[in-house]
Design a protein around this motif. Structure first.
Motif, PDB file in Angstrom:
ATOM      1  N   MET A 363      -5.863   7.024  -3.187  1.00 20.85           N
ATOM      2  CA  MET A 363      -5.076   6.568  -4.097  1.00 20.85           C
ATOM      3  C   MET A 363      -3.746   5.801  -3.449  1.00 20.85           C
ATOM      4  SD  MET A 363      -2.780   9.739  -5.594  1.00 20.85           S
ATOM      5  CE  MET A 363      -1.613  10.658  -4.475  1.00 20.85           C
ATOM      6  N   GLU A 364      -3.717   6.236  -1.948  1.00 24.74           N
ATOM      7  CA  GLU A 364      -2.622   5.806  -0.999  1.00 24.74           C
ATOM      8  C   GLU A 364      -2.927   4.329  -0.825  1.00 24.74           C
ATOM      9  OE1 GLU A 364      -2.492  10.073  -0.870  1.00 24.74           O
ATOM     10  OE2 GLU A 364      -4.122   8.783  -0.687  1.00 24.74           O
ATOM     11  N   ASP A 365      -4.217   3.762  -0.300  1.00 24.81           N
ATOM     12  CA  ASP A 365      -4.559   2.682  -0.279  1.00 24.81           C
ATOM     13  C   ASP A 365      -4.528   1.658  -1.098  1.00 24.81           C
ATOM     14  OD1 ASP A 365      -7.311   2.928  -0.772  1.00 24.81           O
ATOM     15  OD2 ASP A 365      -7.735   3.846   1.332  1.00 24.81           O
ATOM     16  N   ILE A 366      -4.901   2.190  -2.412  1.00 20.26           N
ATOM     17  CA  ILE A 366      -4.990   1.211  -3.411  1.00 20.26           C
ATOM     18  C   ILE A 366      -3.825   0.475  -3.547  1.00 20.26           C
ATOM     19  CG2 ILE A 366      -4.193   2.866  -5.339  1.00 20.26           C
ATOM     20  CD1 ILE A 366      -7.486   0.551  -5.478  1.00 20.26           C
ATOM     21  N   ILE A 367      -2.627   1.017  -3.289  1.00 15.81           N
ATOM     22  CA  ILE A 367      -1.224   0.302  -3.526  1.00 15.81           C
ATOM     23  C   ILE A 367      -1.306  -1.077  -2.803  1.00 15.81           C
ATOM     24  CG2 ILE A 367       1.090   0.148  -3.711  1.00 15.81           C
ATOM     25  CD1 ILE A 367      -0.229   2.637  -5.344  1.00 15.81           C
ATOM     26  N   THR A 368      -1.812  -1.156  -1.521  1.00 11.60           N
ATOM     27  CA  THR A 368      -1.796  -2.269  -0.843  1.00 11.60           C
ATOM     28  C   THR A 368      -3.056  -3.051  -0.504  1.00 11.60           C
ATOM     29  OG1 THR A 368      -1.734  -1.144   1.280  1.00 11.60           O
ATOM     30  CG2 THR A 368       0.369  -1.645   0.344  1.00 11.60           C
TER      31      THR A 368
END
Length: 639
Positions: A363-368
């Motif tokens: 979920m952290e890397d989905i943002i960027t």
């Protein structure tokens, strides 16, 4: 000459391909990218590498190209006379690439394996349904905002919804901790302001404070209510209402009180029982309006109380108990949010279904994560997501279903073993004309709530932040709520909305919500008002929204140095003519027995066609979108 905010304003310095996308509709992008071959192309039009709709500004949501074909079908009964058979066959075709449709694909694969062939069709140029992402660039920085669906109401999530979120890697606690404290859409018991406009209140005024506690009778109540500047008699009556000085329904029995609060509008209650004028009553309309889609004259007393409007202390012992319980819940419940709202949930689902679309796994890397839309509809992929494709017919055939759609003016048909209609349920009678008439009537009953969620990119956050926390109820104004995009720093994405760097302007995205439904004339139902509001949306040009944005932000923050012509860098208007799913309103709808409500009768499986979407649950939340998907997949499994 006054400056007009254009789609190009925020794209200076961007890559040429992306800049080209930002200055035209996605349909035109495709047309130019395939100018030499499109006329001869049979079948789905491949998306070019530069295709990236989240960066588009202007009018989004129900954008040009997404509704014309279906309006021609629903309003005039027109559909293509012939279809090219693509000779594509699938295990499952899903109509609608919103969270419900994407979740249905995910859950179907869990049940039938990763080799199951699935096609998802959607009329929009982007996936996610109302869970859209607005993406901006300013001064070398990326800023995100929700285009529609905002946060996760985890307190009401089913086991099914929680399980899916866990499998997507969503950690509620970690997500909540990534947010700045005090953001009132995620944390209800927080400081927020009132903006009172000159037209209705005599002058433009910003009043900061914890209004949730004040309207519940806290120590700050007297001080904040005095700041409203109401006439002295209205101020006294409002304070008495808030503090519960008397039981305004003391002449009613308990059962009569229950009937009264469910069958009487909040406006009528305040006028007749508390002696408040319309000008005073309107003060509490902001949050109620964006949740209900109508004004307080069409909102039941009990619903207004549940949303924090004052008066529960003045309806006897039961009201006081309910108010205390709500007060406790408000202080301890928070609703996590991604910086782009529930678009991140949709993106996580798409990456699970089509891994080639983006790198990463959390979920952290989905943002960027950089999404490659050209990977969404590849022939060798077991799951294909086909955008810009408006379904016009779905029918049962022998041991299968046949689905027909229009893409860029061309009509196609294909087959699947089963079909899930995860689209607006009111459209289904037009897609399935063979469906029993009674089921069609039930599907048409609910009318989606129209909304406009507008994101405004400002080059400079100084004037906005100088006024205090950016979260305002704006009674009587065009935009009922003005706040900022969720202040969440997650992974490599950092929220910069409150930062102020020495000698450098820091951009900010302001989120503004407009409800177009008119005031009830006393003879209309909520559904009537929603239809009128929808018409208003389709007939309102971008220039009107733009001017309303400028006028309201100037009235709110002009004294702090805000200059609309200088500070506004881009505007994205998310026009949701078919917004929230219809939720029954006790002022206008009967109380049906369990299993007999229109949404329950309408969602019955029709041969090999199942029905999902939040409409089929009668509740407009992301968890009900998932629950509907699970029910539809379960129907297929049991059939």
């Amino acid at each position: 000459m006054k400056k007009v905010v254009t789609r190009r304003d925020f794209l200076n310095g961007a890559a040429i391909g992306v800049a080209a996308l930002g200055t035209m509709s996605s349909t035109n992008v495709l047309g130019r990218a395939l100018a030499s071959s499109n006329e001869k192309t049979i079948g789905p039009v491949p998306l070019p590498k530069e295709y990236y709709p989240p960066k588009l500004t202007g009018i989004r949501g129900s954008h040009k190209g997404s509704f014309e074909t279906v309006h021609d079908l629903a309003w005039r009964g027109n559909k293509p006379s012939s279809y090219t058979d693509l000779e594509e066959e699938y295990d499952l075709i899903i109509v609608g690439a919103g969270v419900s449709g994407l979740a249905a694909a995910y859950l179907y694969r869990k049940e039938y394996g990763d080799s199951a062939k699935i096609l998802i069709l959607d009329n929009h140029d982007d996936f996610g349904g109302h869970a859209k992402r607005n993406e901006f660039e300013s001064n070398g920085q990326t800023l995100l905002a929700p285009g529609g669906s905002f946060n996760l109401e985890t307190i009401s999530f089913s086991d099914t919804a929680n399980d899916l979120m866990e499998e997507l890697g969503i950690d509620y606690d970690a997500l909540d901790e990534a947010r700045d404290p005090g953001f009132f859409i995620a944390e209800l018991n927080s400081e927020q302001g009132y903006f009172l406009n000159k037209k209705d209140y005599g002058s433009n005024k910003l009043i900061q404070g914890n209004w949730v506690e004040a309207l519940d009778g806290a120590d700050t109540t007297d001080e904040l209510i005095r700041e409203l500047g109401l006439p002295s008699d209205q101020e006294a009556k409002l304070l008495s209402l808030i503090k519960g000085d008397e039981d305004l329904l003391d002449d009613l029995s308990l059962s009569e009180t229950i009937d009264y609060v469910s069958g009487t509008s909040y406006e009528q209650f305040l006028k007749e029982k508390a002696g408040l004028t319309l000008s005073t009553i309107k003060t509490f309309e902001g949050l109620c309006k964006i949740f209900m889609g109508v004004g307080l004259e069409s909102t039941p007393v009990q619903t207004a109380f549940l949303m924090g409007a004052p008066g529960a202390n003045s309806v006897g012992f039961t009201g006081k108990v309910v108010n205390k319980l709500l007060d406790t819940a408000v202080k301890h419940v928070s609703m996590p949010a991604f910086p782009d709202g529930n678009s991140s949930v949709a993106r996580l689902l798409v990456r699970k279904l089509v891994p080639e679309v983006a790198p990463g796994s959390s979920m952290e890397d989905i943002i960027t994560a950089q999404f490659d839309y050209s990977q969404l509809d590849q022939p060798n992929s077991p799951v294909r997501i086909r955008l810009n494709s408006t379904v016009v017919n779905a029918k049962n055939i022998e041991n299968a279903t046949e689905v027909s759609y229009v893409e860029h003016g061309k009509a196609y048909k294909l087959k699947s073993k089963h079909c899930i209609l995860a689209c607006y349920n009111g459209l289904i009678p037009h897609l399935c004309p063979e469906m029993p008439e009674k089921q069609k009537e039930n599907l048409k009953y609910g009318v989606k709530i129209p909304l406009v969620t507008t994101n405004v990119l400002l080059r400079d956050n100084k004037a906005i932040n100088a006024a205090g926390p950016l979260q305002y109820n704006c009674p009587g104004s065009y935009f009922s709520i003005v706040t900022k995009s969720p202040p969440v720093s997650l992974g490599a994405y950092k929220d910069i909305s409150t930062e102020q760097k020495q000698g450098q302007d820091n951009p900010i995205v302001v989120w503004m919500c407009h409800v177009p439904s008119p005031r009830n004339n006393g003879e209309q139902s909520a559904r009537d008002l929603y239809r009128l509001g929808r018409y208003s949306l389709y007939s309102t040009p971008f220039s009107t929204y733009e001017q309303e944005v400028k006028d309201q932000l100037t009235a709110m923050f002009g004294d702090q140095g805000f200059d609309a012509e200088r500070d506004i860098e881009a505007i994205t208007v998310n026009r949701w003519s078919h917004g929230y799913s219809y939720e029954y309103n006790s002022l206008f709808d009967p109380e049906w027995e369990e299993g007999q409500a229109p949404h329950e009768l309408g969602r019955a499986q029709f041969g090999r066609i199942s029905i999902a979407n939040t409409d089929s649950e009668g509740l407009a939340y992301i968890n009900t979108a998932i629950d509907a998907a699970a029910r539809a997949v379960d129907e297929i499994t049991r059939s």
